[in-house]
Scaffold this motif. Structure first.
Motif, PDB file in Angstrom:
ATOM      1  N   ARG A 104       1.613  81.926 -53.257  1.00 37.75           N
ATOM      2  CA  ARG A 104       0.422  82.780 -53.130  1.00 37.75           C
ATOM      3  C   ARG A 104       0.498  83.663 -51.884  1.00 37.75           C
ATOM      4  NH1 ARG A 104      -3.889  78.271 -54.953  1.00 37.75           N
ATOM      5  NH2 ARG A 104      -3.638  78.566 -57.180  1.00 37.75           N
ATOM      6  N   ALA A 105       1.018  83.125 -50.803  1.00 40.93           N
ATOM      7  CA  ALA A 105       1.148  83.917 -49.575  1.00 40.93           C
ATOM      8  C   ALA A 105       2.108  85.077 -49.789  1.00 40.93           C
ATOM      9  CB  ALA A 105       1.618  83.039 -48.424  1.00 40.93           C
ATOM     10  N   VAL A 106       3.210  84.830 -50.474  1.00 45.77           N
ATOM     11  CA  VAL A 106       4.171  85.893 -50.757  1.00 45.77           C
ATOM     12  C   VAL A 106       3.547  86.917 -51.694  1.00 45.77           C
ATOM     13  CG1 VAL A 106       6.371  86.401 -51.898  1.00 45.77           C
ATOM     14  CG2 VAL A 106       6.202  84.480 -50.305  1.00 45.77           C
ATOM     15  N   GLU A 107       2.844  86.439 -52.737  1.00 45.77           N
ATOM     16  CA  GLU A 107       2.187  87.369 -53.660  1.00 45.77           C
ATOM     17  C   GLU A 107       1.189  88.254 -52.933  1.00 45.77           C
ATOM     18  OE1 GLU A 107       0.476  84.752 -56.560  1.00 45.77           O
ATOM     19  OE2 GLU A 107       2.224  84.879 -57.881  1.00 45.77           O
ATOM     20  N   SER A 108       0.436  87.688 -52.024  1.00 49.52           N
ATOM     21  CA  SER A 108      -0.575  88.499 -51.328  1.00 49.52           C
ATOM     22  C   SER A 108       0.073  89.544 -50.438  1.00 49.52           C
ATOM     23  CB  SER A 108      -1.513  87.609 -50.512  1.00 49.52           C
ATOM     24  OG  SER A 108      -0.838  87.061 -49.398  1.00 49.52           O
ATOM     25  N   ARG A 109       1.229  89.255 -49.883  1.00 54.10           N
ATOM     26  CA  ARG A 109       1.930  90.241 -49.066  1.00 54.10           C
ATOM     27  C   ARG A 109       2.476  91.375 -49.917  1.00 54.10           C
ATOM     28  NH1 ARG A 109       1.082  90.565 -43.805  1.00 54.10           N
ATOM     29  NH2 ARG A 109       2.069  88.910 -42.641  1.00 54.10           N
ATOM     30  N   LEU A 110       2.869  91.031 -51.142  1.00 53.41           N
ATOM     31  CA  LEU A 110       3.460  92.030 -52.018  1.00 53.41           C
ATOM     32  C   LEU A 110       2.414  92.796 -52.820  1.00 53.41           C
ATOM     33  CD1 LEU A 110       6.517  90.010 -53.340  1.00 53.41           C
ATOM     34  CD2 LEU A 110       6.465  91.721 -51.514  1.00 53.41           C
ATOM     35  N   ASN A 111       1.191  92.328 -52.844  1.00 56.43           N
ATOM     36  CA  ASN A 111       0.122  92.965 -53.603  1.00 56.43           C
ATOM     37  C   ASN A 111      -0.476  94.076 -52.752  1.00 56.43           C
ATOM     38  OD1 ASN A 111      -2.348  93.662 -54.772  1.00 56.43           O
ATOM     39  ND2 ASN A 111      -2.634  91.614 -55.591  1.00 56.43           N
ATOM     40  N   HIS A 112      -0.473  95.283 -53.280  1.00 53.68           N
ATOM     41  CA  HIS A 112      -0.996  96.411 -52.519  1.00 53.68           C
ATOM     42  C   HIS A 112      -2.500  96.351 -52.333  1.00 53.68           C
ATOM     43  CE1 HIS A 112       2.800  98.437 -52.269  1.00 53.68           C
ATOM     44  NE2 HIS A 112       2.999  98.154 -53.555  1.00 53.68           N
ATOM     45  N   SER A 113      -3.205  95.850 -53.331  1.00 57.98           N
ATOM     46  CA  SER A 113      -4.665  95.846 -53.221  1.00 57.98           C
ATOM     47  C   SER A 113      -5.172  94.640 -52.447  1.00 57.98           C
ATOM     48  CB  SER A 113      -5.299  95.854 -54.612  1.00 57.98           C
ATOM     49  OG  SER A 113      -5.075  94.612 -55.250  1.00 57.98           O
ATOM     50  N   GLY A 114      -4.444  93.517 -52.491  1.00 56.19           N
ATOM     51  CA  GLY A 114      -4.892  92.312 -51.803  1.00 56.19           C
ATOM     52  C   GLY A 114      -6.052  91.632 -52.508  1.00 56.19           C
ATOM     53  N   ALA A 115      -6.401  92.064 -53.715  1.00 57.51           N
ATOM     54  CA  ALA A 115      -7.548  91.502 -54.434  1.00 57.51           C
ATOM     55  C   ALA A 115      -7.118  90.324 -55.294  1.00 57.51           C
ATOM     56  CB  ALA A 115      -8.176  92.575 -55.323  1.00 57.51           C
ATOM     57  N   TYR A 116      -8.015  89.394 -55.457  1.00 56.14           N
ATOM     58  CA  TYR A 116      -7.763  88.241 -56.307  1.00 56.14           C
ATOM     59  C   TYR A 116      -8.038  88.599 -57.756  1.00 56.14           C
ATOM     60  CZ  TYR A 116      -7.321  85.127 -52.348  1.00 56.14           C
ATOM     61  OH  TYR A 116      -6.875  84.508 -51.223  1.00 56.14           O
ATOM     62  N   GLY A 117      -7.293  88.028 -58.658  1.00 58.09           N
ATOM     63  CA  GLY A 117      -7.487  88.244 -60.081  1.00 58.09           C
ATOM     64  C   GLY A 117      -8.497  87.250 -60.645  1.00 58.09           C
ATOM     65  N   ARG A 118      -8.639  87.231 -61.974  1.00 61.37           N
ATOM     66  CA  ARG A 118      -9.602  86.354 -62.647  1.00 61.37           C
ATOM     67  C   ARG A 118      -9.302  84.876 -62.435  1.00 61.37           C
ATOM     68  NH1 ARG A 118      -9.519  88.638 -68.557  1.00 61.37           N
ATOM     69  NH2 ARG A 118      -9.254  90.746 -67.865  1.00 61.37           N
ATOM     70  N   ARG A 119      -8.065  84.537 -62.291  1.00 57.25           N
ATOM     71  CA  ARG A 119      -7.690  83.137 -62.121  1.00 57.25           C
ATOM     72  C   ARG A 119      -7.848  82.667 -60.686  1.00 57.25           C
ATOM     73  NH1 ARG A 119      -1.873  82.433 -64.344  1.00 57.25           N
ATOM     74  NH2 ARG A 119      -1.641  83.592 -62.445  1.00 57.25           N
ATOM     75  N   GLY A 120      -8.280  83.521 -59.799  1.00 53.00           N
ATOM     76  CA  GLY A 120      -8.478  83.125 -58.415  1.00 53.00           C
ATOM     77  C   GLY A 120      -7.226  83.217 -57.563  1.00 53.00           C
ATOM     78  N   VAL A 121      -6.216  83.868 -58.096  1.00 57.55           N
ATOM     79  CA  VAL A 121      -4.992  84.058 -57.328  1.00 57.55           C
ATOM     80  C   VAL A 121      -4.708  85.547 -57.209  1.00 57.55           C
ATOM     81  CG1 VAL A 121      -3.974  81.850 -58.009  1.00 57.55           C
ATOM     82  CG2 VAL A 121      -3.511  83.865 -59.370  1.00 57.55           C
ATOM     83  N   VAL A 122      -3.922  85.860 -56.208  1.00 58.35           N
ATOM     84  CA  VAL A 122      -3.564  87.264 -56.015  1.00 58.35           C
ATOM     85  C   VAL A 122      -2.491  87.616 -57.017  1.00 58.35           C
ATOM     86  CG1 VAL A 122      -2.610  88.933 -54.403  1.00 58.35           C
ATOM     87  CG2 VAL A 122      -4.132  87.147 -53.583  1.00 58.35           C
ATOM     88  N   GLY A 123      -2.753  88.641 -57.818  1.00 62.08           N
ATOM     89  CA  GLY A 123      -1.768  89.091 -58.791  1.00 62.08           C
ATOM     90  C   GLY A 123      -0.804  90.070 -58.152  1.00 62.08           C
ATOM     91  N   ALA A 124       0.233  90.411 -58.895  1.00 64.87           N
ATOM     92  CA  ALA A 124       1.240  91.325 -58.359  1.00 64.87           C
ATOM     93  C   ALA A 124       0.677  92.716 -58.144  1.00 64.87           C
ATOM     94  CB  ALA A 124       2.440  91.368 -59.291  1.00 64.87           C
ATOM     95  N   GLY A 125      -0.312  93.094 -58.915  1.00 67.42           N
ATOM     96  CA  GLY A 125      -0.943  94.403 -58.731  1.00 67.42           C
ATOM     97  C   GLY A 125      -0.130  95.532 -59.338  1.00 67.42           C
TER      98      GLY A 125
END
Length: 180
Positions: free
Chosen positions: A148-169
């Motif tokens: 999740r930490a890696v995903e949040s760094r790679l996600n441009h928006s930094g927003a959480y998806g429906r499942r409560g995790v940061v998606g790739a965006g």
């Protein structure tokens, strides 16, 4: 004058039960050692060692199942030999201790001691396996957190998806207009 006592004929059921108990003890001791190695592998986050331990545990479980099949055959013969208690319910199954108590001494005491030692070993193994499961759960949780930490760094928006995790965006495209 030396008194000569007749030799007692060995009880085949006692001998077979003793061998089964010794075989089960040996396999459970190996299982405990493997479980301790797996715990160390989890602690070291060594997936190769964890896989080796799981393979070894599966082989040991197969051997234990084969010994349990022998034990079940002995239990059936014990029921035929000693009968069922009058107050036994339909789902009653004789324990090793119950069978040992119906055998002659010194077999009875020796088998009861072996059964007690095996019971203690199995209880200790059960506690060890719970600790290993907890360690594996902690490692898995830690790995999910890292992902999740890696995903949040790679996600441009930094927003959480429906499942409560940061998606790739979505991919971000940038361009420079060179014509104007």
């Amino acid at each position: 004058m030396v008194e000569i006592r007749p030799m007692r004929k060995p009880d085949p059921m006692a001998a077979e039960l003793e061998q089964i108990l010794r075989d089960l003890t040996e396999q459970h001791e190996r299982l405990r050692a493997t479980s301790q190695r797996r715990r160390a592998a989890i602690r070291a986050a060594d997936p190769g060692a964890m896989a080796e331990c799981l393979t070894a545990e599966a082989a040991l479980a197969q051997r234990i199942a084969e010994i349990e099949t022998r034990r079940e055959g002995l239990v059936q013969r014990a029921i035929e030999r000693f009968g069922r208690p009058a107050d036994a319910g339909a789902d009653w199954r004789p324990t090793i201790s119950w069978i040992a108590a119906r055998l002659d001494e010194p077999d009875s005491s020796r088998l009861a001691a072996l059964a007690g030692a095996l019971r203690e070993l199995i209880e200790g193994l059960r506690a060890e396996r719970l600790a290993v499961r907890d360690a594996a759960d902690a490692l898995a949780s830690h790995m999910r957190g890292l992902i999740r930490a890696v995903e949040s760094r790679l996600n441009h928006s930094g927003a959480y998806g429906r499942r409560g995790v940061v998606g790739a965006g979505p991919a971000v495209f940038s361009a420079l207009d060179l014509t104007t």
